[in-house]
Design a protein around this motif. Structure first.
Motif, PDB file in Angstrom:
ATOM      1  N   SER B  33      36.902  26.332  38.917  1.00 13.36           N
ATOM      2  CA  SER B  33      36.583  27.673  39.401  1.00 13.36           C
ATOM      3  C   SER B  33      37.518  28.693  38.755  1.00 13.36           C
ATOM      4  CB  SER B  33      36.703  27.745  40.927  1.00 13.36           C
ATOM      5  OG  SER B  33      38.027  27.510  41.355  1.00 13.36           O
ATOM      6  N   VAL B  34      36.995  29.885  38.547  1.00 10.62           N
ATOM      7  CA  VAL B  34      37.788  30.999  38.008  1.00 10.62           C
ATOM      8  C   VAL B  34      37.746  32.138  39.024  1.00 10.62           C
ATOM      9  CG1 VAL B  34      37.939  32.759  36.205  1.00 10.62           C
ATOM     10  CG2 VAL B  34      37.481  30.375  35.593  1.00 10.62           C
ATOM     11  N   HIS B  35      38.902  32.690  39.274  1.00 11.92           N
ATOM     12  CA  HIS B  35      39.060  33.738  40.264  1.00 11.92           C
ATOM     13  C   HIS B  35      39.607  34.996  39.607  1.00 11.92           C
ATOM     14  CE1 HIS B  35      39.020  30.835  43.825  1.00 11.92           C
ATOM     15  NE2 HIS B  35      39.003  30.062  42.758  1.00 11.92           N
ATOM     16  N   TRP B  36      39.368  36.120  40.260  1.00 11.12           N
ATOM     17  CA  TRP B  36      39.984  37.388  39.877  1.00 11.12           C
ATOM     18  C   TRP B  36      40.943  37.804  40.990  1.00 11.12           C
ATOM     19  CZ3 TRP B  36      39.408  39.627  35.125  1.00 11.12           C
ATOM     20  CH2 TRP B  36      38.335  39.202  34.347  1.00 11.12           C
ATOM     21  N   VAL B  37      42.132  38.204  40.596  1.00  8.84           N
ATOM     22  CA  VAL B  37      43.175  38.686  41.516  1.00  8.84           C
ATOM     23  C   VAL B  37      43.687  39.991  40.936  1.00  8.84           C
ATOM     24  CG1 VAL B  37      45.478  38.228  42.467  1.00  8.84           C
ATOM     25  CG2 VAL B  37      43.812  36.354  42.259  1.00  8.84           C
ATOM     26  N   ARG B  38      43.925  40.986  41.770  1.00  9.53           N
ATOM     27  CA  ARG B  38      44.445  42.246  41.248  1.00  9.53           C
ATOM     28  C   ARG B  38      45.742  42.632  41.935  1.00  9.53           C
ATOM     29  NH1 ARG B  38      40.308  47.049  43.375  1.00  9.53           N
ATOM     30  NH2 ARG B  38      40.797  46.886  45.607  1.00  9.53           N
ATOM     31  N   CYS B  95      42.726  37.122  35.695  1.00 10.94           N
ATOM     32  CA  CYS B  95      41.839  35.997  35.984  1.00 10.94           C
ATOM     33  C   CYS B  95      42.713  34.749  36.049  1.00 10.94           C
ATOM     34  CB  CYS B  95      40.698  35.859  34.983  1.00 10.94           C
ATOM     35  SG  CYS B  95      41.131  35.572  33.259  1.00 10.94           S
ATOM     36  N   THR B  96      42.302  33.819  36.889  1.00 12.50           N
ATOM     37  CA  THR B  96      43.128  32.655  37.156  1.00 12.50           C
ATOM     38  C   THR B  96      42.239  31.480  37.522  1.00 12.50           C
ATOM     39  OG1 THR B  96      44.968  31.842  38.541  1.00 12.50           O
ATOM     40  CG2 THR B  96      43.454  33.406  39.569  1.00 12.50           C
ATOM     41  N   ARG B  97      42.786  30.272  37.380  1.00  9.40           N
ATOM     42  CA  ARG B  97      42.005  29.057  37.599  1.00  9.40           C
ATOM     43  C   ARG B  97      42.460  28.323  38.846  1.00  9.40           C
ATOM     44  NH1 ARG B  97      42.220  23.508  34.038  1.00  9.40           N
ATOM     45  NH2 ARG B  97      44.174  23.267  35.212  1.00  9.40           N
ATOM     46  N   PHE B 107      46.304  28.581  42.441  1.00 14.27           N
ATOM     47  CA  PHE B 107      46.004  29.035  41.091  1.00 14.27           C
ATOM     48  C   PHE B 107      47.052  28.506  40.119  1.00 14.27           C
ATOM     49  CE2 PHE B 107      42.801  31.411  42.968  1.00 14.27           C
ATOM     50  CZ  PHE B 107      43.275  32.293  43.925  1.00 14.27           C
ATOM     51  N   ASP B 108      46.640  27.559  39.255  1.00 17.36           N
ATOM     52  CA  ASP B 108      47.635  26.902  38.414  1.00 17.36           C
ATOM     53  C   ASP B 108      47.837  27.569  37.054  1.00 17.36           C
ATOM     54  OD1 ASP B 108      45.777  23.960  37.182  1.00 17.36           O
ATOM     55  OD2 ASP B 108      45.181  26.070  37.402  1.00 17.36           O
TER      56      ASP B 108
END
Lengths: 107, 120
Positions: B33-38, B95-97, B107-108
């Motif tokens: 999965s890929v996430h967005w964090v701000r 973006c993070t995994r 998130f690694d």
């Protein structure tokens, strides 16, 4: 949303000192808790996941503990490179949420 | 090795749409999965949303009405689109995994981030 309350907001530690950062969740999160370190101008780096599992490559002076709503990150023997901001994060419920952060400085 | 890299405009006008791309390498979008964090300048982190290995998405409820995350697996790219931007959306977007069977819920790997400023 689950609120994550971190304390203290800032901390100054001497070389070799043991420090703890606390994270309190507004409801139980069943150890779905991660800790990150972020240095100025850099991306966060994963330190701990699952409340107490050390991420590969992270020094063993970092450890995590806790359950239910209360969690902590411990750094045994503060080193200069440990300066930075620390964040906790829960993944028990959407939206995943972060604590407000703790700024750690070397005294 | 695992890498993520964000790209997109640094400046967006208020009420306009933000489009960001996260290009990944070293892993497959169909098994991670890929996430967005701000992160607003000088402030904390906010989870924006995610696209899962099967292609489903989850969004922060506070942003859901303005947000869309999609992907192109053939190009190893994940896209974020957010409309009706306001000054409060000014932030570094990462973006993070997250890998369910390795570091569940954490998130690694992270991209370097892209600074987005909302201003006229």
């Amino acid at each position: 949303d689950i609120q994550m309350t971190q304390s203290p907001a800032s901390l100054s530690a001497s070389l070799g000192e043991t420090i703890s950062i606390e994270c309190l969740a507004s409801e139980g999160i069943s150890s779905y808790l991660a800790w990150y370190q972020q240095k100025p101008g850099k991306s966060p780096q994963l330190l701990i996941y699952g409340a107490n599992s050390l991420q590969a490559g992270v020094p063993s002076r970092f450890s995590g503990s806790g359950s239910g709503t209360q969690y902590s990150l411990k750094i045994s023997s503060m080193q200069p490179e440990d300066e930075g901001d620390y964040f906790c994060q829960q993944s028990y419920k959407f939206p995943w949420t972060f604590g407000g952060g703790t700024k750690l400085e070397l005294k | 090795q695992v890498q993520l890299k964000e790209s997109g405009p640094g400046l967006v006008q208020p009420s306009q749409t933000l489009s960001l791309t996260c290009t990944v390498s070293g892993f497959s979008l169909t098994s991670n999965s890929v996430h967005w964090v701000r992160q607003p300048p000088g402030k904390g982190l906010e989870w924006v949303g995610a696209i899962w290995s099967g292609g489903s998405t989850d969004y922060n409820s506070a942003l859901k009405s303005r947000l869309s995350i999609s992907r192109d697996t053939s190009k190893s790219q994940v896209f974020l689109k957010m409309n009706s931007l306001q000054t409060e959306d000014t932030a570094i977007y990462f973006c993070t995994r997250s890998v369910l069977w390795v570091t569940p819920g954490a998130f690694d790997y992270w991209g370097q981030g892209v600074m987005v400023t909302v201003s006229s």
